[in-house]
Design a protein around this motif. Structure first.
Motif, PDB file in Angstrom:
ATOM      1  N   LEU A   1      19.589  53.478  50.126  1.00  0.00           N
ATOM      2  CA  LEU A   1      19.182  52.435  51.173  1.00  0.00           C
ATOM      3  C   LEU A   1      18.111  53.011  51.598  1.00  0.00           C
ATOM      4  N   GLY A   2      18.315  54.291  52.118  1.00  0.00           N
ATOM      5  CA  GLY A   2      16.915  54.477  52.453  1.00  0.00           C
ATOM      6  C   GLY A   2      17.950  55.332  54.116  1.00  0.00           C
ATOM      7  N   TYR A   3      18.605  55.639  54.221  1.00  0.00           N
ATOM      8  CA  TYR A   3      19.904  56.171  54.737  1.00  0.00           C
ATOM      9  C   TYR A   3      18.504  57.969  55.202  1.00  0.00           C
ATOM     10  N   ASP A   4      18.968  58.336  55.896  1.00  0.00           N
ATOM     11  CA  ASP A   4      18.543  59.159  56.894  1.00  0.00           C
ATOM     12  C   ASP A   4      19.613  60.986  56.034  1.00  0.00           C
ATOM     13  N   GLY A   5      20.281  60.635  55.560  1.00  0.00           N
ATOM     14  CA  GLY A   5      21.572  61.361  55.491  1.00  0.00           C
ATOM     15  C   GLY A   5      23.298  61.280  55.179  1.00  0.00           C
ATOM     16  N   VAL A   6      24.001  61.858  55.083  1.00  0.00           N
ATOM     17  CA  VAL A   6      26.308  61.449  54.910  1.00  0.00           C
ATOM     18  C   VAL A   6      26.330  62.145  55.990  1.00  0.00           C
ATOM     19  N   GLU A   7      27.669  61.733  56.381  1.00  0.00           N
ATOM     20  CA  GLU A   7      28.316  62.365  56.711  1.00  0.00           C
ATOM     21  C   GLU A   7      29.398  62.341  56.129  1.00  0.00           C
ATOM     22  N   VAL A   8      30.248  63.905  55.529  1.00  0.00           N
ATOM     23  CA  VAL A   8      31.205  63.716  54.660  1.00  0.00           C
ATOM     24  C   VAL A   8      32.879  63.856  55.480  1.00  0.00           C
ATOM     25  N   MET A   9      33.313  62.662  54.781  1.00  0.00           N
ATOM     26  CA  MET A   9      34.757  62.398  55.012  1.00  0.00           C
ATOM     27  C   MET A   9      35.964  63.664  54.207  1.00  0.00           C
ATOM     28  N   VAL A  10      36.116  64.657  54.629  1.00  0.00           N
ATOM     29  CA  VAL A  10      36.905  65.234  53.745  1.00  0.00           C
ATOM     30  C   VAL A  10      38.451  65.458  53.626  1.00  0.00           C
ATOM     31  N   TRP A  11      38.679  64.917  52.425  1.00  0.00           N
ATOM     32  CA  TRP A  11      39.807  64.343  52.140  1.00  0.00           C
ATOM     33  C   TRP A  11      39.793  64.326  50.392  1.00  0.00           C
ATOM     34  N   ALA A  12      41.014  63.460  50.266  1.00  0.00           N
ATOM     35  CA  ALA A  12      41.835  63.572  48.702  1.00  0.00           C
ATOM     36  C   ALA A  12      40.717  63.590  47.805  1.00  0.00           C
TER      37      ALA A  12
ATOM     38  N   GLN B   1      35.543  68.188  49.136  1.00  0.00           N
ATOM     39  CA  GLN B   1      36.587  69.714  49.670  1.00  0.00           C
ATOM     40  C   GLN B   1      35.393  70.440  48.891  1.00  0.00           C
ATOM     41  N   ASP B   2      34.833  70.226  48.273  1.00  0.00           N
ATOM     42  CA  ASP B   2      33.888  71.402  47.313  1.00  0.00           C
ATOM     43  C   ASP B   2      32.401  71.272  48.110  1.00  0.00           C
ATOM     44  N   VAL B   3      32.291  72.953  48.852  1.00  0.00           N
ATOM     45  CA  VAL B   3      30.804  72.572  49.658  1.00  0.00           C
ATOM     46  C   VAL B   3      30.060  72.724  48.320  1.00  0.00           C
ATOM     47  N   ARG B   4      29.830  73.277  46.979  1.00  0.00           N
ATOM     48  CA  ARG B   4      28.869  74.064  46.057  1.00  0.00           C
ATOM     49  C   ARG B   4      28.861  72.740  45.408  1.00  0.00           C
ATOM     50  N   ALA B   5      29.893  71.663  45.300  1.00  0.00           N
ATOM     51  CA  ALA B   5      29.104  70.690  44.660  1.00  0.00           C
ATOM     52  C   ALA B   5      29.081  68.989  45.522  1.00  0.00           C
ATOM     53  N   LEU B   6      29.160  69.702  46.315  1.00  0.00           N
ATOM     54  CA  LEU B   6      28.228  68.698  47.535  1.00  0.00           C
ATOM     55  C   LEU B   6      26.873  69.191  47.794  1.00  0.00           C
ATOM     56  N   GLU B   7      26.632  70.704  47.921  1.00  0.00           N
ATOM     57  CA  GLU B   7      25.129  70.889  47.785  1.00  0.00           C
ATOM     58  C   GLU B   7      24.582  70.562  46.575  1.00  0.00           C
ATOM     59  N   ARG B   8      24.666  70.570  45.683  1.00  0.00           N
ATOM     60  CA  ARG B   8      24.615  69.779  44.241  1.00  0.00           C
ATOM     61  C   ARG B   8      23.930  67.942  43.635  1.00  0.00           C
ATOM     62  N   LEU B   9      25.264  68.001  45.280  1.00  0.00           N
ATOM     63  CA  LEU B   9      24.609  66.013  45.211  1.00  0.00           C
ATOM     64  C   LEU B   9      23.431  65.803  45.810  1.00  0.00           C
ATOM     65  N   SER B  10      23.313  66.374  47.591  1.00  0.00           N
ATOM     66  CA  SER B  10      22.806  66.739  48.377  1.00  0.00           C
ATOM     67  C   SER B  10      20.754  66.881  47.531  1.00  0.00           C
ATOM     68  N   GLN B  11      20.619  67.923  46.998  1.00  0.00           N
ATOM     69  CA  GLN B  11      19.540  68.100  46.255  1.00  0.00           C
ATOM     70  C   GLN B  11      19.165  67.461  44.935  1.00  0.00           C
ATOM     71  N   ARG B  12      19.906  66.937  44.559  1.00  0.00           N
ATOM     72  CA  ARG B  12      20.324  65.337  43.227  1.00  0.00           C
ATOM     73  C   ARG B  12      19.608  64.475  44.031  1.00  0.00           C
ATOM     74  N   THR B  13      20.182  63.833  45.088  1.00  0.00           N
ATOM     75  CA  THR B  13      19.728  62.612  45.569  1.00  0.00           C
ATOM     76  C   THR B  13      18.652  63.620  46.608  1.00  0.00           C
ATOM     77  N   GLY B  14      18.748  63.947  47.420  1.00  0.00           N
ATOM     78  CA  GLY B  14      17.449  64.230  48.290  1.00  0.00           C
ATOM     79  C   GLY B  14      17.901  63.960  49.912  1.00  0.00           C
ATOM     80  N   VAL B  15      19.482  63.820  49.949  1.00  0.00           N
ATOM     81  CA  VAL B  15      20.486  63.265  51.250  1.00  0.00           C
ATOM     82  C   VAL B  15      20.950  64.916  51.414  1.00  0.00           C
ATOM     83  N   PRO B  16      20.249  65.089  52.969  1.00  0.00           N
ATOM     84  CA  PRO B  16      20.858  65.971  53.961  1.00  0.00           C
ATOM     85  C   PRO B  16      22.561  65.466  54.142  1.00  0.00           C
TER      86      PRO B  16
END
Length: 268
Positions: free
Chosen positions: A27-38, A43-58
């Motif tokens: 949709l063209g958002y500039d990034g995400v805010e991660v809600m840490v929950w269940a 909860q996994d910083v490394r998994a979030l890094e991989r998602l950010s790198q794969r999608t180009g979304v900081p």
């Protein structure tokens, strides 16, 4: 300066955090805010890094696990949960951690909360932006009710005074608080916005902006005029969306609303 507009991963619930990264990219958002929950990914910083790198979304911000349903995420100790949130933000190059005021029963945490927030900011360089909340109604019987707050010392973080604040417009709706005036009280400390709407009902609705009673357009235009240097994050309730297409439409409309009213020329 263009104000970045992010998407909260809470906006795609019950879908996992990865769906928010995908939608933000689409949709063209500039990034995400991660809600840490269940959601384990949240909860996994490394998994979030991989998602950010794969999608180009900081990752723009991390929302600390301070909901009632997240009291044991990362740790049963609220101090440790906040510390880990700040560490995660640093690892993800996110500039902001969003946190709620302490619950009333968290007495030791509440007593040291302001000092803890200040210390974490000093040591990390991350903004810890304390969010405005709302009271709940407790039924007394025979059609009577009373408003009570679960937060110490109050639902309004400006009562204590912090360096940085998050203004949530769904929460102002539920609290019956003037969002424009609260933004003024937050002053230069206002660094993060949860953009959503509410009808004024005594519950947290997180409607698409423009669909409720809150001055969402006015708040955004005031930010543009005032040279706001923080972030705006859409935190929308899409759990009743009838499938992926409707969820995408709701979040696209929310982004369009934000961009329109945050544009300097449109706000003049």
């Amino acid at each position: 300066m263009t104000i970045p507009v992010g998407l909260s991963t809470a906006s795609v619930w019950p879908q996992p955090a990865g769906a928010a990264f995908e939608l933000a990219a689409e949709l063209g958002y500039d990034g995400v805010e991660v809600m840490v929950w269940a959601d384990p990914t949240s909860q996994d910083v490394r998994a979030l890094e991989r998602l950010s790198q794969r999608t180009g979304v900081p990752v723009l911000a991390v929302h600390a696990p301070c909901l009632l349903i997240t009291q044991r995420v990362w740790s049963p100790d609220p101090v440790e949960r906040l510390r880990r949130s700040v560490e995660a933000a640093g690892d993800l190059d996110a500039r902001t951690v969003v946190v709620h005021p302490p619950f009333r029963w968290q007495r030791r945490y509440a007593d040291g909360f302001a000092d803890l927030v200040e210390s974490l900011e000093d040591s990390s360089g991350v903004d810890v932006a304390v969010e405005n909340m709302f009271p709940v109604r407790r039924a007394l019987g025979r059609g009577r009710s009373v408003q009570v707050t679960a937060f110490a010392p109050s639902i309004d973080p400006t009562d204590v005074g912090h360096r940085h604040y998050t203004l949530d417009l769904s929460h102002t709706a539920a609290a019956g608080v003037d969002a424009v005036e609260l933004a003024k009280r937050m002053g230069d400390g206002l660094t993060h916005i949860h953009l959503a709407d509410g009808s004024g009902a005594a519950k947290d609705e997180h409607m698409v902006p423009g669909h409720g009673s809150q001055p969402c357009a006015t708040v955004c235009e005031n930010l543009a005029r005032g040279g706001f240097s923080g972030q705006v994050v859409l935190e929308i309730n899409t759990r009743r969306a009838k499938g992926a297409a409707e969820r995408s439409r709701m979040l696209a409309e929310s982004l369009l609303f934000a961009r329109l009213h945050l544009d300097w020329q449109a706000a003049r």
